[in-house]
Design an enzyme around this catalytic site. Structure first.
Site, mmCIF file in Angstrom:
data_model
loop_
_atom_site.group_PDB
_atom_site.id
_atom_site.type_symbol
_atom_site.label_atom_id
_atom_site.label_comp_id
_atom_site.label_asym_id
_atom_site.label_seq_id
_atom_site.Cartn_x
_atom_site.Cartn_y
_atom_site.Cartn_z
ATOM 1 N N ASP A 118 0.808 -1.216 -0.173
ATOM 2 C CA ASP A 118 0.035 -0.037 -0.050
ATOM 3 C C ASP A 118 0.843 1.184 0.005
ATOM 4 O OD1 ASP A 118 -2.126 -1.678 0.265
ATOM 5 O OD2 ASP A 118 -2.347 -1.526 2.394
ATOM 6 N N LYS B 211 1.794 2.356 -5.081
ATOM 7 C CA LYS B 211 2.204 1.465 -6.300
ATOM 8 C C LYS B 211 1.445 2.070 -7.473
ATOM 9 C CE LYS B 211 2.460 -2.393 -4.391
ATOM 10 N NZ LYS B 211 2.117 -2.146 -3.083
ATOM 11 N N GLY C 230 -4.551 -4.293 -3.603
ATOM 12 C CA GLY C 230 -5.507 -3.433 -4.049
ATOM 13 C C GLY C 230 -4.806 -1.984 -4.519
ATOM 14 N N HIS C 231 -4.812 -1.804 -5.647
ATOM 15 C CA HIS C 231 -3.969 -0.658 -6.263
ATOM 16 C C HIS C 231 -4.930 0.636 -6.819
ATOM 17 C CE1 HIS C 231 -0.349 -3.643 -7.044
ATOM 18 N NE2 HIS C 231 -0.674 -3.480 -5.939
ATOM 19 N N GLN D 283 2.187 -6.290 -3.056
ATOM 20 C CA GLN D 283 2.374 -6.349 -1.697
ATOM 21 C C GLN D 283 3.627 -5.508 -1.574
ATOM 22 O OE1 GLN D 283 1.340 -9.703 -3.275
ATOM 23 N NE2 GLN D 283 -0.573 -8.778 -2.817
HETATM 24 P P1 GDP Z 1 -0.715 0.288 -3.571
HETATM 25 O O1 GDP Z 1 -1.558 -1.069 -3.214
HETATM 26 O O2 GDP Z 1 0.698 0.401 -3.198
HETATM 27 O O3 GDP Z 1 -1.188 0.602 -4.999
HETATM 28 O O4 GDP Z 1 -1.434 1.506 -2.737
HETATM 29 P P2 GDP Z 1 -2.999 1.661 -2.176
HETATM 30 O O5 GDP Z 1 -3.673 2.098 -3.432
HETATM 31 O O6 GDP Z 1 -3.654 0.457 -1.301
HETATM 32 O O7 GDP Z 1 -2.856 2.710 -0.977
HETATM 33 C C1 GDP Z 1 -2.231 4.059 -1.301
HETATM 34 C C2 GDP Z 1 -3.370 5.124 -0.812
HETATM 35 O O8 GDP Z 1 -2.888 6.290 -0.837
HETATM 36 C C3 GDP Z 1 -4.462 5.095 -2.013
HETATM 37 O O9 GDP Z 1 -5.740 5.580 -1.539
HETATM 38 C C4 GDP Z 1 -4.076 6.326 -3.000
HETATM 39 O O10 GDP Z 1 -4.834 6.849 -3.680
HETATM 40 C C5 GDP Z 1 -3.175 7.126 -2.079
HETATM 41 N N1 GDP Z 1 -2.024 7.986 -2.165
HETATM 42 C C6 GDP Z 1 -1.098 7.676 -3.214
HETATM 43 N N2 GDP Z 1 -0.106 8.643 -3.265
HETATM 44 C C7 GDP Z 1 -0.455 9.670 -2.346
HETATM 45 C C8 GDP Z 1 0.017 10.737 -1.897
HETATM 46 O O11 GDP Z 1 1.054 11.056 -2.324
HETATM 47 N N3 GDP Z 1 -0.587 11.448 -1.130
HETATM 48 C C9 GDP Z 1 -1.692 11.171 -0.598
HETATM 49 N N4 GDP Z 1 -2.437 11.908 0.171
HETATM 50 N N5 GDP Z 1 -2.556 9.872 -0.999
HETATM 51 C C10 GDP Z 1 -1.668 8.935 -1.886
HETATM 52 P P1 IMO Z 2 -0.871 -3.909 -2.210
HETATM 53 O O1 IMO Z 2 -0.577 -4.858 -3.612
HETATM 54 C C1 IMO Z 2 -0.941 -4.665 2.134
HETATM 55 C C2 IMO Z 2 -0.969 -8.668 3.657
HETATM 56 C C3 IMO Z 2 -2.007 -9.281 4.419
HETATM 57 C C4 IMO Z 2 -1.718 -10.201 5.458
HETATM 58 C C5 IMO Z 2 -0.652 -10.909 4.742
HETATM 59 C C6 IMO Z 2 -1.054 -12.210 4.022
HETATM 60 O O2 IMO Z 2 -2.187 -3.666 -2.381
HETATM 61 O O3 IMO Z 2 0.265 -3.404 -1.691
HETATM 62 P P2 IMO Z 2 -2.412 -12.891 2.085
HETATM 63 O O4 IMO Z 2 -4.066 -12.584 1.708
HETATM 64 O O5 IMO Z 2 -1.722 -12.385 0.806
HETATM 65 O O6 IMO Z 2 -2.365 -14.238 2.407
HETATM 66 O O7 IMO Z 2 -2.192 -11.977 3.340
HETATM 67 O O8 IMO Z 2 -0.085 -9.746 3.376
HETATM 68 N N1 IMO Z 2 -1.331 -8.190 2.285
HETATM 69 C C7 IMO Z 2 -1.156 -6.870 1.860
HETATM 70 N N2 IMO Z 2 -1.012 -5.702 2.782
HETATM 71 N N3 IMO Z 2 -1.136 -4.612 0.695
HETATM 72 C C8 IMO Z 2 -1.263 -5.831 -0.093
HETATM 73 O O9 IMO Z 2 -1.056 -5.609 -1.458
HETATM 74 C C9 IMO Z 2 -1.372 -6.979 0.608
HETATM 75 N N4 IMO Z 2 -1.261 -8.139 0.241
HETATM 76 C C10 IMO Z 2 -1.354 -8.788 1.137
HETATM 77 O O10 IMO Z 2 -2.829 -8.055 5.079
HETATM 78 O O11 IMO Z 2 -0.857 -9.276 6.453
HETATM 79 MG MG MG Z 3 -3.044 -1.714 -1.710
#
Ligand code: GDP
Ligand code: IMO
Ligand code: MG
Length: 442
Positions: A19, A22, A48-49, A239
């Site tokens: 998270d 990415k 979840g991207h 991840q």
């Molecule tokens: P990922 O799994 O690495 O793609 O990240 P996620 O989408 O799960 O979580 C990142 C969250 O931060 C999302 O809600 C994005 O919209 C938000 N986000 C990404 N870059 C920034 C930033 O520079 N500032 C803020 N405030 N939010 C951001």
């Molecule tokens: P993105 O790509 C954050 C974590 C879960 C748990 C562990 C194992 O959005 O960054 P799993 O379902 O993979 O067997 O869970 O890994 N986990 C993540 N945490 N971002 C993710 O993906 C994750 N995918 C799995 O919360 O601790």
């Molecule tokens: Mg994510």
């Protein structure tokens, strides 16, 4: 002899516990015209991207983050465990948003299928763990069981859906899965919800029929062809390095290798095609699920401030993310393992405190350690340093000259700490939109 006209593969991975933002960075990198395709090579719908652009917000779990750019091909590699229900749902959601991704989406025939029983086994395993120790806090998407079946050589591949014996193989596997659920019922009292299984089976079978209409192919061949044509590909890590099955805090990890080293195996390409490794971090750290988290902010009021201002709730499960200070010790480990030298730092707009802390070292029994510990629970203390915070001064800033002095100091401080590793910050995120980015190299 090297063919100079050949394309290359760049990779972007998260350097923390996932998270890091990415999705946003992939979308941003794809908008510069360098890459003709983007590939997922590991993980599944546990990811979840989030992408935000032109007023649209899309959270991709399995469709690569190039979905909002019509000229980019989307690849799902053999290393991915494919949740067909999520896949079909996302394709439909994208269509309703005006993006018809099916004609430019290619799925490896060697990718692994997540069956409708895998999420139930995932839940049963978690239930068992909760009775016999601690849960991992998985995303309940069936990721672990799908990879286990693949390694045990009894899983189904995406390409199997075209085979005449698919229904028979699926039936045999489901019977085996039902026995596994009964075993968990016996040893831990896990409740088998037959009606939910039936419901899931119907949804899954519908999705499988729709999967058959999609472009299932020898993706390794296709990607190699694109490289031979001189086209460049971006690999999208899911991840984060700290969740890698081999190098993370086992067992609080995911079930795949999240390291860039896995790209070759998860796509079927030689290592010689890989050029840059981009590493993504947040200006602080977050983690979802169970397990130890050494840099976690101890003051719960302060942690909640980061959670609320940073909207730190899981994009897949909606769970609140634990928040911690930037952890330079874990980061050094992740940078060295991944070979990342170009750093994207997100959430630089989020700083709800006057001071910001940075964890520099871990201690075990009053001794500063050099090697990353086998288990994070062995860590007895962390050392940290304090820097001045910057409030909300940097939200939406996209020009280096408008960055607040405190943030500039913070970024310089991070680069200085990794000087020996030749690490440069190349991009600074100041908000969730594609435009909320500063090109830090300029
Ligand atoms: P990922 O799994 O690495 O793609 O990240 P996620 O989408 O799960 O979580 C990142 C969250 O931060 C999302 O809600 C994005 O919209 C938000 N986000 C990404 N870059 C920034 C930033 O520079 N500032 C803020 N405030 N939010 C951001
Ligand atoms: P993105 O790509 C954050 C974590 C879960 C748990 C562990 C194992 O959005 O960054 P799993 O379902 O993979 O067997 O869970 O890994 N986990 C993540 N945490 N971002 C993710 O993906 C994750 N995918 C799995 O919360 O601790
Ligand atoms: Mg994510």
């Amino acid at each position: 002899m090297q063919n100079n006209k050949k394309g290359f593969v760049d990779v972007l991975v998260g350097l923390q516990w996932g998270d890091e933002g990415k999705g946003k960075n992939i979308d941003e990198l794809l908008s510069n015209g360098v890459y003709s395709g983007v590939a997922r090579f590991q993980g599944g719908a546990n990811a979840g991207h989030t992408i935000k652009s032109g007023g649209i917000t899309f959270i991709g779990h399995i469709v690569p983050s190039g979905c909002l750019q019509n000229d980019v091909e989307l690849y799902i590699g053999n290393g991915v465990v494919v949740d067909v229900i999520s896949l079909i749902k996302e394709i439909k959601e994208l269509k309703s948003l005006g993006f018809d991704v099916a004609p430019r989406l290619y799925i490896s025939n060697r990718a692994k299928l997540v069956s409708y029983m895998h999420p139930f086994i995932d839940q049963a395993e978690e239930f068992y763990r909760s009775k016999n120790g601690e849960k991992i806090g998985t995303t309940s998407r069936g990721i672990g069981p799908a990879y286990s079946d693949s390694r045990a050589r009894k899983g189904l591949l995406v390409g199997d859906v075209m085979m005449p014996d698919f229904d028979q193989k699926e039936k045999e596997l489901s019977e085996l899965h039902m026995n596994i659920l009964h075993m968990y019922k016996e040893v831990s009292g896990f409740e088998i919800q037959e009606d939910k299984i039936k419901e899931m089976k119907e949804k899954w079978q519908e999705a499988i029929n729709e999967l058959k209409q999609l472009q299932i192919c020898d993706l390794s061949f296709l990607v190699q062809k694109r490289l031979e044509e001189g086209k460049n590909i971006l690999a999208e890590g899911a991840q984060g390095i700290m969740l890698d099955i081999d190098f993370g805090d086992y067992p609080n990890v995911t079930s795949s290798n999240t390291l860039p080293a896995n790209i070759c195996l998860g796509l079927g390409i030689p290592h010689t095609t890989i050029r840059n490794v981009y590493g993504v971090i947040k200006a602080y750290t977050t983690k979802v699920g169970g397990g130890d988290f050494p840099s976690r902010i101890k003051d719960t009021t302060v942690e909640k401030l980061f959670q609320d201002t940073g909207h730190e709730f899981g994009a897949t499960t909606g769970r609140p993310r634990m928040c911690g200070w930037l952890d330079l010790f874990a980061l050094r480990y992740a940078i060295k393992l991944s070979g990342a030298n170009k750093i994207f730092i997100n959430k630089a707009d989020i700083c709800p405190t006057d001071n910001i802390e940075v964890v520099t070292n871990y201690e075990i029994d009053n001794k500063v350690i050099e090697e990353f510990p086998l288990r994070l629970k062995l860590v007895t203390n962390v050392k940290s340093e304090k820097l001045a915070g910057w409030g909300n001064a940097n939200y939406g800033v996209n020009d280096k000259s408008n960055v607040s002095p405190e943030l500039s100091v913070y970024l310089k401080y991070i680069e200085d700490k990794f000087k020996d590793l030749d690490v440069n910050i190349v991009s600074v995120g100041t908000g969730p939109d594609r435009e909320h980015t500063i090109n830090w190299e300029k």
